[in-house]
Design a protein around this motif. Structure first.
Motif, short mmCIF file in Angstrom:
data_model
loop_
_atom_site.label_atom_id
_atom_site.label_comp_id
_atom_site.label_asym_id
_atom_site.label_seq_id
_atom_site.Cartn_x
_atom_site.Cartn_y
_atom_site.Cartn_z
N ASN A 1 24.03 15.81 -35.08
CA ASN A 1 22.97 16.23 -35.99
C ASN A 1 23.51 17.15 -37.07
N LYS A 2 24.44 18.04 -36.71
CA LYS A 2 25.04 18.95 -37.68
C LYS A 2 25.87 18.17 -38.70
N GLN A 3 26.64 17.19 -38.23
CA GLN A 3 27.45 16.39 -39.15
C GLN A 3 26.58 15.54 -40.07
N THR A 4 25.48 15.01 -39.56
CA THR A 4 24.57 14.23 -40.41
C THR A 4 23.98 15.11 -41.50
N LYS A 5 23.55 16.30 -41.12
CA LYS A 5 22.98 17.23 -42.10
C LYS A 5 24.02 17.63 -43.14
N GLU A 6 25.26 17.87 -42.70
CA GLU A 6 26.32 18.21 -43.64
C GLU A 6 26.60 17.06 -44.60
N ALA A 7 26.57 15.82 -44.11
CA ALA A 7 26.82 14.66 -44.98
C ALA A 7 25.73 14.52 -46.02
N VAL A 8 24.48 14.71 -45.62
CA VAL A 8 23.37 14.61 -46.59
C VAL A 8 23.45 15.75 -47.59
N ASP A 9 23.75 16.97 -47.12
CA ASP A 9 23.88 18.10 -48.03
C ASP A 9 25.03 17.90 -49.01
N PHE A 10 26.15 17.33 -48.53
CA PHE A 10 27.29 17.05 -49.41
C PHE A 10 26.91 16.05 -50.49
N LEU A 11 26.16 15.02 -50.12
CA LEU A 11 25.73 14.01 -51.09
C LEU A 11 24.79 14.63 -52.12
N VAL A 12 23.84 15.44 -51.68
CA VAL A 12 22.89 16.08 -52.60
C VAL A 12 23.63 17.03 -53.54
N ALA A 13 24.56 17.83 -53.00
CA ALA A 13 25.32 18.77 -53.84
C ALA A 13 26.17 18.02 -54.87
N ALA A 14 26.76 16.92 -54.47
CA ALA A 14 27.59 16.15 -55.39
C ALA A 14 26.74 15.53 -56.49
N LEU A 15 25.56 15.05 -56.14
CA LEU A 15 24.68 14.46 -57.16
C LEU A 15 24.15 15.52 -58.12
N GLU A 16 23.84 16.71 -57.61
CA GLU A 16 23.36 17.78 -58.47
C GLU A 16 24.44 18.27 -59.42
N SER A 17 25.70 18.21 -59.01
CA SER A 17 26.79 18.64 -59.89
C SER A 17 27.25 17.54 -60.83
N GLY A 18 26.68 16.33 -60.71
CA GLY A 18 26.98 15.26 -61.64
C GLY A 18 28.08 14.32 -61.20
N HIS A 19 28.47 14.33 -59.94
CA HIS A 19 29.51 13.43 -59.43
C HIS A 19 28.85 12.19 -58.84
N SER A 20 28.70 11.16 -59.66
CA SER A 20 28.04 9.94 -59.19
C SER A 20 28.97 9.05 -58.37
N GLU A 21 30.29 9.31 -58.39
CA GLU A 21 31.21 8.50 -57.59
C GLU A 21 30.99 8.71 -56.09
N VAL A 22 30.47 9.86 -55.70
CA VAL A 22 30.15 10.11 -54.30
C VAL A 22 29.00 9.20 -53.87
N LEU A 23 27.99 9.08 -54.72
CA LEU A 23 26.88 8.18 -54.43
C LEU A 23 27.36 6.73 -54.39
N THR A 24 28.25 6.37 -55.29
CA THR A 24 28.81 5.01 -55.29
C THR A 24 29.56 4.72 -53.99
N ALA A 25 30.30 5.72 -53.50
CA ALA A 25 31.03 5.54 -52.23
C ALA A 25 30.05 5.36 -51.07
N TYR A 26 28.96 6.15 -51.05
CA TYR A 26 27.98 6.01 -49.98
C TYR A 26 27.24 4.68 -50.07
N LEU A 27 26.95 4.22 -51.27
CA LEU A 27 26.30 2.92 -51.42
C LEU A 27 27.23 1.79 -50.98
N GLY A 28 28.52 1.94 -51.25
CA GLY A 28 29.49 0.96 -50.77
C GLY A 28 29.55 0.93 -49.25
N ALA A 29 29.47 2.11 -48.63
CA ALA A 29 29.46 2.18 -47.17
C ALA A 29 28.18 1.56 -46.61
N MET A 30 27.06 1.76 -47.29
CA MET A 30 25.80 1.16 -46.85
C MET A 30 25.85 -0.36 -46.98
#
Length: 152
Positions: A7-36
């Motif tokens: 549960n802690k790792q899941t929350k950290e992964a979601v927080d990392f994705l949100v922080a990356a999107l807020e800072s303007g790094h869309s490649e993190v979202l692209t990597a997660y979409l590729g994993a999905m």
């Protein structure tokens, strides 16, 4: 303890994705979409866990799944921690009521139903992390299939 860790790792992964999107790094979202896209049969939380723990994972399965395919995971290999559903087979309340009312037809209607009663932490292994040599049993079965005499 493992469940809290997942549960802690899941929350950290979601927080990392949100922080990356807020800072303007869309490649993190692209990597997660590729994993999905790669792991479309897994839940969103499990895809987040797989992508966060091993971003270059290509195909994951449990230890017994790899063994059934004739492959073995290397000794000491580190697995990817995900959540697996725990399902029980129980009778439904409708069937119990029908059993009380009609005893002749009760045996036909009593079928177990799947019920989700929780999740547990399990390890899966990547296709690239397993040993590439097939098991000895698989080789013996392969030889028997190829060298069998044809009926005349």
């Amino acid at each position: 303890m493992k469940l809290e860790e997942v549960n802690k790792q899941t929350k950290e992964a979601v927080d990392f994705l949100v922080a990356a999107l807020e800072s303007g790094h869309s490649e993190v979202l692209t990597a997660y979409l590729g994993a999905m896209a790669k792991f479309h049969t897994y839940s969103f939380g499990n895809v987040m866990l797989i992508a966060r723990q091993k971003p270059d994972a290509t195909n994951v399965a449990g230890l017994r799944a790899w063994n059934s395919l004739g492959r073995f995971v290397k000794r000491g290999e580190k697995g990817i921690l995900i959540l697996a559903p725990m399902v029980s087979y129980g009778r439904s309340r409708k069937n119990e009521i029908a059993t009380d009312l009609d005893t002749d037809n009760a045996a036909d209607e009593r079928k177990p139903e799947q019920q989700l009663y929780g999740f547990r932490a399990v390890y899966v292994f990547d296709r690239l992390s397993r040993d590439l040599w097939p098991s000895l049993c698989a080789l013996v079965a392969c030889r028997q299939c190829h060298f069998r005499k044809s009926p005349r």
